[in-house]
Design a protein around this motif. Structure first.
Motif, PDB file in Angstrom:
ATOM      1  N   MET A  49      38.798  92.147  46.486  1.00 61.81           N
ATOM      2  CA  MET A  49      38.035  91.178  47.255  1.00 61.81           C
ATOM      3  C   MET A  49      38.214  91.505  48.729  1.00 61.81           C
ATOM      4  N   SER A  50      37.150  91.593  49.474  1.00 64.68           N
ATOM      5  CA  SER A  50      37.251  91.924  50.887  1.00 64.68           C
ATOM      6  C   SER A  50      37.602  90.683  51.687  1.00 64.68           C
ATOM      7  N   GLY A  51      38.202  90.883  52.871  1.00 61.74           N
ATOM      8  CA  GLY A  51      38.620  89.786  53.724  1.00 61.74           C
ATOM      9  C   GLY A  51      37.457  88.893  54.109  1.00 61.74           C
ATOM     10  N   GLY A  52      37.723  87.591  54.193  1.00 61.55           N
ATOM     11  CA  GLY A  52      36.698  86.674  54.627  1.00 61.55           C
ATOM     12  C   GLY A  52      35.850  86.109  53.504  1.00 61.55           C
ATOM     13  N   GLU A  53      35.911  86.722  52.324  1.00 58.46           N
ATOM     14  CA  GLU A  53      35.120  86.209  51.214  1.00 58.46           C
ATOM     15  C   GLU A  53      35.778  84.958  50.662  1.00 58.46           C
ATOM     16  N   ALA A  54      34.975  84.053  50.198  1.00 61.82           N
ATOM     17  CA  ALA A  54      35.484  82.839  49.587  1.00 61.82           C
ATOM     18  C   ALA A  54      35.985  83.164  48.187  1.00 61.82           C
ATOM     19  N   LEU A  55      36.965  82.416  47.754  1.00 63.73           N
ATOM     20  CA  LEU A  55      37.533  82.614  46.434  1.00 63.73           C
ATOM     21  C   LEU A  55      36.762  81.745  45.450  1.00 63.73           C
ATOM     22  N   GLU A  56      36.165  82.350  44.438  1.00 63.90           N
ATOM     23  CA  GLU A  56      35.368  81.602  43.476  1.00 63.90           C
ATOM     24  C   GLU A  56      36.264  80.932  42.443  1.00 63.90           C
ATOM     25  N   ALA A  57      35.853  79.766  42.010  1.00 64.55           N
ATOM     26  CA  ALA A  57      36.628  79.022  41.027  1.00 64.55           C
ATOM     27  C   ALA A  57      35.721  78.122  40.217  1.00 64.55           C
ATOM     28  N   GLU A  58      36.265  77.614  39.124  1.00 60.51           N
ATOM     29  CA  GLU A  58      35.483  76.726  38.278  1.00 60.51           C
ATOM     30  C   GLU A  58      36.174  75.389  38.070  1.00 60.51           C
ATOM     31  N   ALA A  59      37.015  74.981  39.006  1.00 61.32           N
ATOM     32  CA  ALA A  59      37.714  73.708  38.874  1.00 61.32           C
ATOM     33  C   ALA A  59      36.725  72.569  39.024  1.00 61.32           C
ATOM     34  N   ILE A  60      36.973  71.487  38.289  1.00 65.64           N
ATOM     35  CA  ILE A  60      36.072  70.338  38.310  1.00 65.64           C
ATOM     36  C   ILE A  60      36.901  69.070  38.507  1.00 65.64           C
ATOM     37  N   GLY A  61      36.354  68.125  39.280  1.00 65.05           N
ATOM     38  CA  GLY A  61      36.915  66.793  39.311  1.00 65.05           C
ATOM     39  C   GLY A  61      38.017  66.524  40.325  1.00 65.05           C
ATOM     40  N   HIS A  62      38.413  67.446  41.149  1.00 65.59           N
ATOM     41  CA  HIS A  62      39.439  67.174  42.147  1.00 65.59           C
ATOM     42  C   HIS A  62      38.777  66.551  43.356  1.00 65.59           C
ATOM     43  N   GLU A  63      39.267  65.398  43.771  1.00 63.52           N
ATOM     44  CA  GLU A  63      38.620  64.669  44.850  1.00 63.52           C
ATOM     45  C   GLU A  63      39.182  65.040  46.221  1.00 63.52           C
ATOM     46  N   ASP A  64      40.485  65.036  46.354  1.00 62.34           N
ATOM     47  CA  ASP A  64      41.102  65.211  47.660  1.00 62.34           C
ATOM     48  C   ASP A  64      41.622  66.633  47.843  1.00 62.34           C
ATOM     49  N   ASP A  65      41.332  67.190  49.016  1.00 60.54           N
ATOM     50  CA  ASP A  65      41.880  68.491  49.366  1.00 60.54           C
ATOM     51  C   ASP A  65      43.296  68.285  49.897  1.00 60.54           C
ATOM     52  N   PRO A  66      44.178  69.254  49.663  1.00 68.24           N
ATOM     53  CA  PRO A  66      45.549  69.124  50.185  1.00 68.24           C
ATOM     54  C   PRO A  66      45.533  69.069  51.709  1.00 68.24           C
ATOM     55  N   TYR A  67      46.432  68.290  52.277  1.00 68.26           N
ATOM     56  CA  TYR A  67      46.537  68.164  53.721  1.00 68.26           C
ATOM     57  C   TYR A  67      47.633  69.073  54.282  1.00 68.26           C
ATOM     58  N   THR A  68      48.640  69.360  53.485  1.00 67.73           N
ATOM     59  CA  THR A  68      49.755  70.193  53.929  1.00 67.73           C
ATOM     60  C   THR A  68      49.981  71.337  52.943  1.00 67.73           C
ATOM     61  N   TYR A  69      50.764  72.309  53.378  1.00 68.99           N
ATOM     62  CA  TYR A  69      51.141  73.431  52.515  1.00 68.99           C
ATOM     63  C   TYR A  69      51.858  72.907  51.268  1.00 68.99           C
ATOM     64  N   ASN A  70      52.781  71.971  51.446  1.00 72.16           N
ATOM     65  CA  ASN A  70      53.529  71.433  50.308  1.00 72.16           C
ATOM     66  C   ASN A  70      52.608  70.755  49.300  1.00 72.16           C
ATOM     67  N   GLU A  71      51.621  70.021  49.790  1.00 68.47           N
ATOM     68  CA  GLU A  71      50.654  69.393  48.883  1.00 68.47           C
ATOM     69  C   GLU A  71      49.870  70.450  48.115  1.00 68.47           C
ATOM     70  N   ALA A  72      49.469  71.518  48.806  1.00 69.80           N
ATOM     71  CA  ALA A  72      48.711  72.591  48.153  1.00 69.80           C
ATOM     72  C   ALA A  72      49.540  73.255  47.059  1.00 69.80           C
ATOM     73  N   MET A  73      50.832  73.434  47.307  1.00 70.39           N
ATOM     74  CA  MET A  73      51.695  74.098  46.325  1.00 70.39           C
ATOM     75  C   MET A  73      52.029  73.200  45.144  1.00 70.39           C
ATOM     76  N   LYS A  74      51.865  71.884  45.297  1.00 68.83           N
ATOM     77  CA  LYS A  74      52.079  70.942  44.195  1.00 68.83           C
ATOM     78  C   LYS A  74      50.773  70.597  43.481  1.00 68.83           C
ATOM     79  N   ASP A  75      49.654  71.017  44.053  1.00 68.46           N
ATOM     80  CA  ASP A  75      48.334  70.722  43.513  1.00 68.46           C
ATOM     81  C   ASP A  75      48.129  71.445  42.186  1.00 68.46           C
TER      82      ASP A  75
END
Length: 123
Positions: free
Chosen positions: A1-27
């Motif tokens: 994958m080249s730099g700057g490209e978005a990462l494709e995914a098929e996740a469904i139903g998550h409402e809130d984006d993580p606000y901190t690194y720790n939240e992202a790692m627990k997501d």
């Protein structure tokens, strides 16, 4: 994958984006957030966004933080995961961290040429 490209995914139903690194790692999508962060770091490296230098004495570096965003399609499904590393520029002090500010401005001649091309091509 080249730099700057978005990462494709098929996740469904998550409402809130993580606000901190720790939240992202627990997501539930922690693996996808890690991949998105790696894509961002690769992009910054290939675009030479920064240069590592020795920190001058008595200077405190400006901090940074990760910003996370699930990009959704028209149907509401998550299509991509984006992670951006941003500077905490609000901690800077005028006269200490910087002396001048700059704002990019489009030249009038460039705007006129663009308008002419749009009209010519009937876009």
């Amino acid at each position: 994958m080249s730099g700057g490209e978005a990462l494709e995914a098929e996740a469904i139903g998550h409402e809130d984006d993580p606000y901190t690194y720790n939240e992202a790692m627990k997501d539930v999508d922690a693996t996808l957030w890690k991949k998105a962060m790696n894509v961002e770091m690769e992009s910054m490296g290939s675009n030479k966004v920064w240069e590592l230098v020795d920190l001058p004495e008595r200077i405190k570096p400006i901090g940074c933080k990760w910003v996370y965003k699930r990009k959704r399609g028209a149907d509401g499904k998550v299509e991509t995961f984006k992670a951006r590393l941003v500077a905490k520029g609000y901690t800077q002090k005028e006269g200490i961290d910087y002396d001048e500010t700059f704002s990019p401005v489009a030249m009038l001649k460039s705007r006129q040429r663009t308008t002419y091309l749009i009209l010519l091509l009937k876009l």
